[in-house]
Design an enzyme around this catalytic site. Structure first.
Site, short mmCIF file in Angstrom:
data_model
loop_
_atom_site.label_atom_id
_atom_site.label_comp_id
_atom_site.label_asym_id
_atom_site.label_seq_id
_atom_site.Cartn_x
_atom_site.Cartn_y
_atom_site.Cartn_z
N ASP A 125 0.77 -1.38 -0.03
CA ASP A 125 -0.03 -0.05 -0.04
C ASP A 125 0.90 1.23 -0.10
OD1 ASP A 125 -2.81 -0.52 -0.36
OD2 ASP A 125 -3.41 -0.16 1.49
N ASP B 177 1.97 -9.63 9.24
CA ASP B 177 2.47 -8.23 9.15
C ASP B 177 3.91 -8.04 8.63
OD1 ASP B 177 0.12 -7.43 10.22
OD2 ASP B 177 1.06 -7.07 12.42
N ASP C 221 -9.26 -6.95 12.50
CA ASP C 221 -8.93 -8.63 12.66
C ASP C 221 -10.14 -9.14 13.67
OD1 ASP C 221 -7.95 -6.84 14.79
OD2 ASP C 221 -6.00 -7.53 14.47
N ASP D 269 6.54 -6.93 9.53
CA ASP D 269 7.65 -7.24 10.79
C ASP D 269 7.56 -8.57 11.05
OD1 ASP D 269 5.39 -6.01 12.02
OD2 ASP D 269 6.82 -6.26 13.58
#
Length: 740
Positions: A170, A236, A333, A238
């Site tokens: 994004d 994610d 989520d 990371d």
């Protein structure tokens, strides 16, 4: 479904009967002596059962705890509120409401965690059809050094079936690339080009879109239209996965056709800012472990664990049935999981850490992350309330209700912080009682609550540390939480900054407001002590409020310590290894110890020849890494690897010369070697979690260590403040001299 209805109705009636009996017993008008006898008996029973960890014993203890808490609230309502004072009553009722909220969360937490469910790994059945897996890595503005290890690790996952890795960028949308800010557009273009090149090198697929709509949820929903896997693993940017992630999770989907998603723990290789800045990262369990190593296990028993945004595998059919990832709230989520559960799908929580993530690096980033969580969970409570949601079981409703209501804590924790100030500084009667009442009614409630909390969460959270974390956040989350109540649709998704660095020890930009609160609490403490000395008739009530305020003072001192950022120059974590290695240069080899390692670097201790290497030298570092397990013995097999590195620093220590190196190559295959050593095996994170569980302390030891920590951090905060003032004055003087 119909055959289970009578059983469910019976269980529901039993729960209501127990609650009704507890309410009737708690509201009995009994003498003070009888109450003391009941409280003493409850304490002794809990003490006698403290070594019995069976579900029945735990349930019995929780019922006792709920009874004592209900007795306390009944007494507070009837005996300690200033009903005759129209000025004092609103503030007293606010404190009472905060206490009722705390007890509600406490009781619901008992229900949720009464029976933790330790789910076992289900091996993949290679004889059965293997589902196709899509691995999604959503990214926005994270540094390339943060994203690359995750992409690399995802592309090297072990799985006998078919899987593909998709990087959902994004940060490279048409909207970002055509930004009116020319510099921002150019930076986005450079980042996108780097990601595209890296994806091509490791075999991942790069996906972007036209506009940044609905943040992470919109990004994933866009990718769902471009891919066709049966299962979706979300990571994610990371969250670096271990190689066995799919091997440990996909078998559950083969076994359970109605399984909607599998959640696994978020394990963090870097300490949170509170633990790091207070210097307790290796002395207390990580803040997240209470949720991931205890609460989610309890929620799984009720089929109520929820999707946590990453490190989870979701069945595409279940996701499509609810219209994709929810875009109604900024905690997409949990909201999505609520919708999936309401459609009758099951969930599973596999308590096996298989990702290595990065905690927020600074206190400001920590507040940004938790502010999003707080606002999002309150949004769910207001816009998708689990009590009103059709299709949920009673257990699921309580699990979700507990999770959403918990995030109202900034409002009520701020109330606990300000209430003593109202009494000490403004003389508002927030509590009508004396020291005797405190000993008879308040102490038993507090002691038994702490004992039960220690029983449930002692291995994952030190006593009184929840109060520390909540106090550190509540000051800054109170207004964002209140704003959602007035406008539930207003909050926007904000990405948590990762990979930040701090060049020197400095206070967070958020410190001034906490320092102001500290000044108020100190003023109230001094004024309260003065009143205690000068007005003997008020001593019985003053002592209670001073104790309350003193506890708040200790917490605020610790919060100030947590906001004093330690120096942090590394943008990526180093992981401890301490294994044999070898350094080679110019055909000469030297024995060394590989102390720690990262994707692009390593630190070694040289045992011989102190003045051999210099900064800038090119060396070959050799060590052993695991390459898999033997099919016959199931024992790990190792291979020797060699990488070319550049010496960037040399430090002399008592064990030898420390040689800090950086990987000279940016080739993915070389980074893969480092990844396999640092992140490849989930057993590394398992051992770390076991170590953190061993750090548990009893209540008294925890209280003493917290007090000691407050004293040391008060000195640290004071000396740093003085030092900064001196440096600032010196710099100002030099500037004036230069101007003259």
């Amino acid at each position: 479904m119909t055959s289970n209805l009578p059983k469910r109705i019976f269980k529901l009636l039993m729960v209501f009967c127990v609650l009704y009996c507890l309410f009737m017993l708690a509201t009995l008008n009994i003498s003070t002596d009888t109450h003391i006898w009941l409280a003493g008996s409850a304490f002794l029973l809990i003490l006698l059962l403290s070594r019995n960890f069976s579900t029945r014993a735990t349930t019995f203890i929780l019922i006792i705890g709920a009874f004592i808490s209900f007795r306390y609230i009944y007494w507070r309502f009837h005996e300690t509120l200033p009903w005759e004072s129209s000025l004092d009553l609103p503030f007293a009722l606010l404190l009472f409401a905060a206490e009722c909220y705390g007890i509600l969360i406490y009781v619901m937490g008992m229900f949720v965690t009464v029976k933790p469910y330790e789910r076992k790994r289900v091996p993949i059945d290679t004889e059965a059809p293997l589902p196709k897996v899509d691995v999604y890595i959503p990214t926005y503005n994270e540094p390339i050094d943060v994203v690359e290890p995750t992409i690399l690790a995802a592309s090297r996952l072990e799985y006998p079936g078919q899987f593909r890795v998709f990087v959902l960028d994004d940060g490279g949308t048409d909207q970002k690339l055509s930004d009116e800010d020319v510099d921002a557009a150019a930076a986005a273009k450079r980042r996108a080009d780097t990601l595209i090149a890296f994806c091509e090198e490791v075999g991942a697929t790069y996906i972007t879109r036209e506009r940044n709509e609905h943040a992470k949820a919109g990004n994933i929903n866009h990718a769902l239209k471009k891919t066709d896997g049966d299962l979706v693993l979300v990571l994610d940017a990371d969250h670096v996965p271990t190689r066995d992630f799919l091997l440990n999770t996909i078998g559950l989907f083969q076994k359970e056709p109605k399984l909607g998603f599998v959640q696994t723990p978020h394990f963090f290789v870097t300490p949170g800012p509170v633990e790091r800045n207070l210097g307790i990262e290796d002395k207390v369990p990580s803040e997240n472990e209470m949720f991931y190593n205890k609460i989610l296990l309890g929620m799984d028993f009720w089929n109520g664990c929820f999707f946590c945004g990453s490190a989870a595998v979701i069945r595409r059919v279940a996701l499509e049935e609810v219209g994709g990832i929810s875009t109604k709230t900024i905690t997409e989520d949990a909201d999505t999981a609520l919708n999936i559960h309401a459609k009758g799908w099951q969930s599973a929580y596999l308590n096996r850490a298989m990702v290595a993530g990065l905690s927020p690096d600074t206190f400001g980033a920590y507040v940004t992350q938790r502010s999003r969580w707080a606002q999002g969970m309150i949004q769910i409570f207001l816009l998708n309330n689990p009590l009103l949601k059709r299709g949920l079981t009673m257990g699921q409703r309580i699990c979700y209700l507990n999770s959403t209501l918990y995030w109202f804590f900034p409002i009520f924790r701020t109330t606990f912080l300000l209430s003593p100030l109202l009494y000490l500084l403004l003389d508002l009667q927030i509590f009508v009682g004396n020291a005797t009442d405190f000993l008879i009614f308040v102490v038993p409630h507090l002691v038994i609550s702490v004992m039960i909390t220690q029983r449930l969460f002692g291995k994952t959270r030190r006593a009184f540390f929840s109060e520390l974390y909540e106090t550190a956040l509540s000051i800054y989350l109170c207004l964002p939480a209140l704003s959602v109540l007035f406008n539930p649709k207003k909050p926007n998704f904000v990405v948590t900054p990762k990979g930040e660095t701090t060049r020197k020890v400095c206070f967070s930009k958020l410190t001034p407001f906490m320092a102001f609160i500290f000044g108020l609490v100190v003023l109230a403490e001094a004024w309260g002590i003065y009143r205690y000395i000068q007005f003997p008739t008020e001593q019985s009530q003053l002592i209670l409020v001073i104790i309350f305020n003193s506890f708040n003072l200790m917490l605020i001192v610790l919060c100030l310590g947590a906001m004093l950022e330690k120096q942090q120059r590394r943008s990526e974590p180093r992981l401890l290894v301490n294994e044999k290695a070898m350094i080679q240069m110019d055909s000469e080899s030297y024995n060394a110890t590989l102390n720690d390692i990262s994707i692009k670097g390593a630190r070694l201790t040289l045992h011989e020849g102190e003045n051999i290497f210099h900064r800038g030298d090119m060396v070959d570092v050799t060590y052993f890494t695991e390459k898999g397990k033997s099919k016959k013995t199931k024992k790990p097999m190792y291979q020797m690897v060699q990488l070319s590195m550049r010496v960037v620093a040399l430090k002399h220590g008592h064990q030898g010369v420390q040689v800090c190196c950086l990987l000279e190559s940016n080739v993915a295959s070389d980074m893969q070697v480092q990844y396999a050593k640092a992140y490849g095996q989930s057993s590394r994170w398992k051992e770390r979690r076991r170590y953190e569980e061993s750090l548990n302390q009893d209540v008294l030891s925890s209280a003493l260590s917290l007090f000691s920590l407050a004293c040391s951090n008060l000195t640290r905060v004071f000396t740093t403040s003085v030092k900064n003032k001196i440096e600032s004055a010196s710099a100002s003087g030099k500037k004036e001299f230069q101007n003259e």
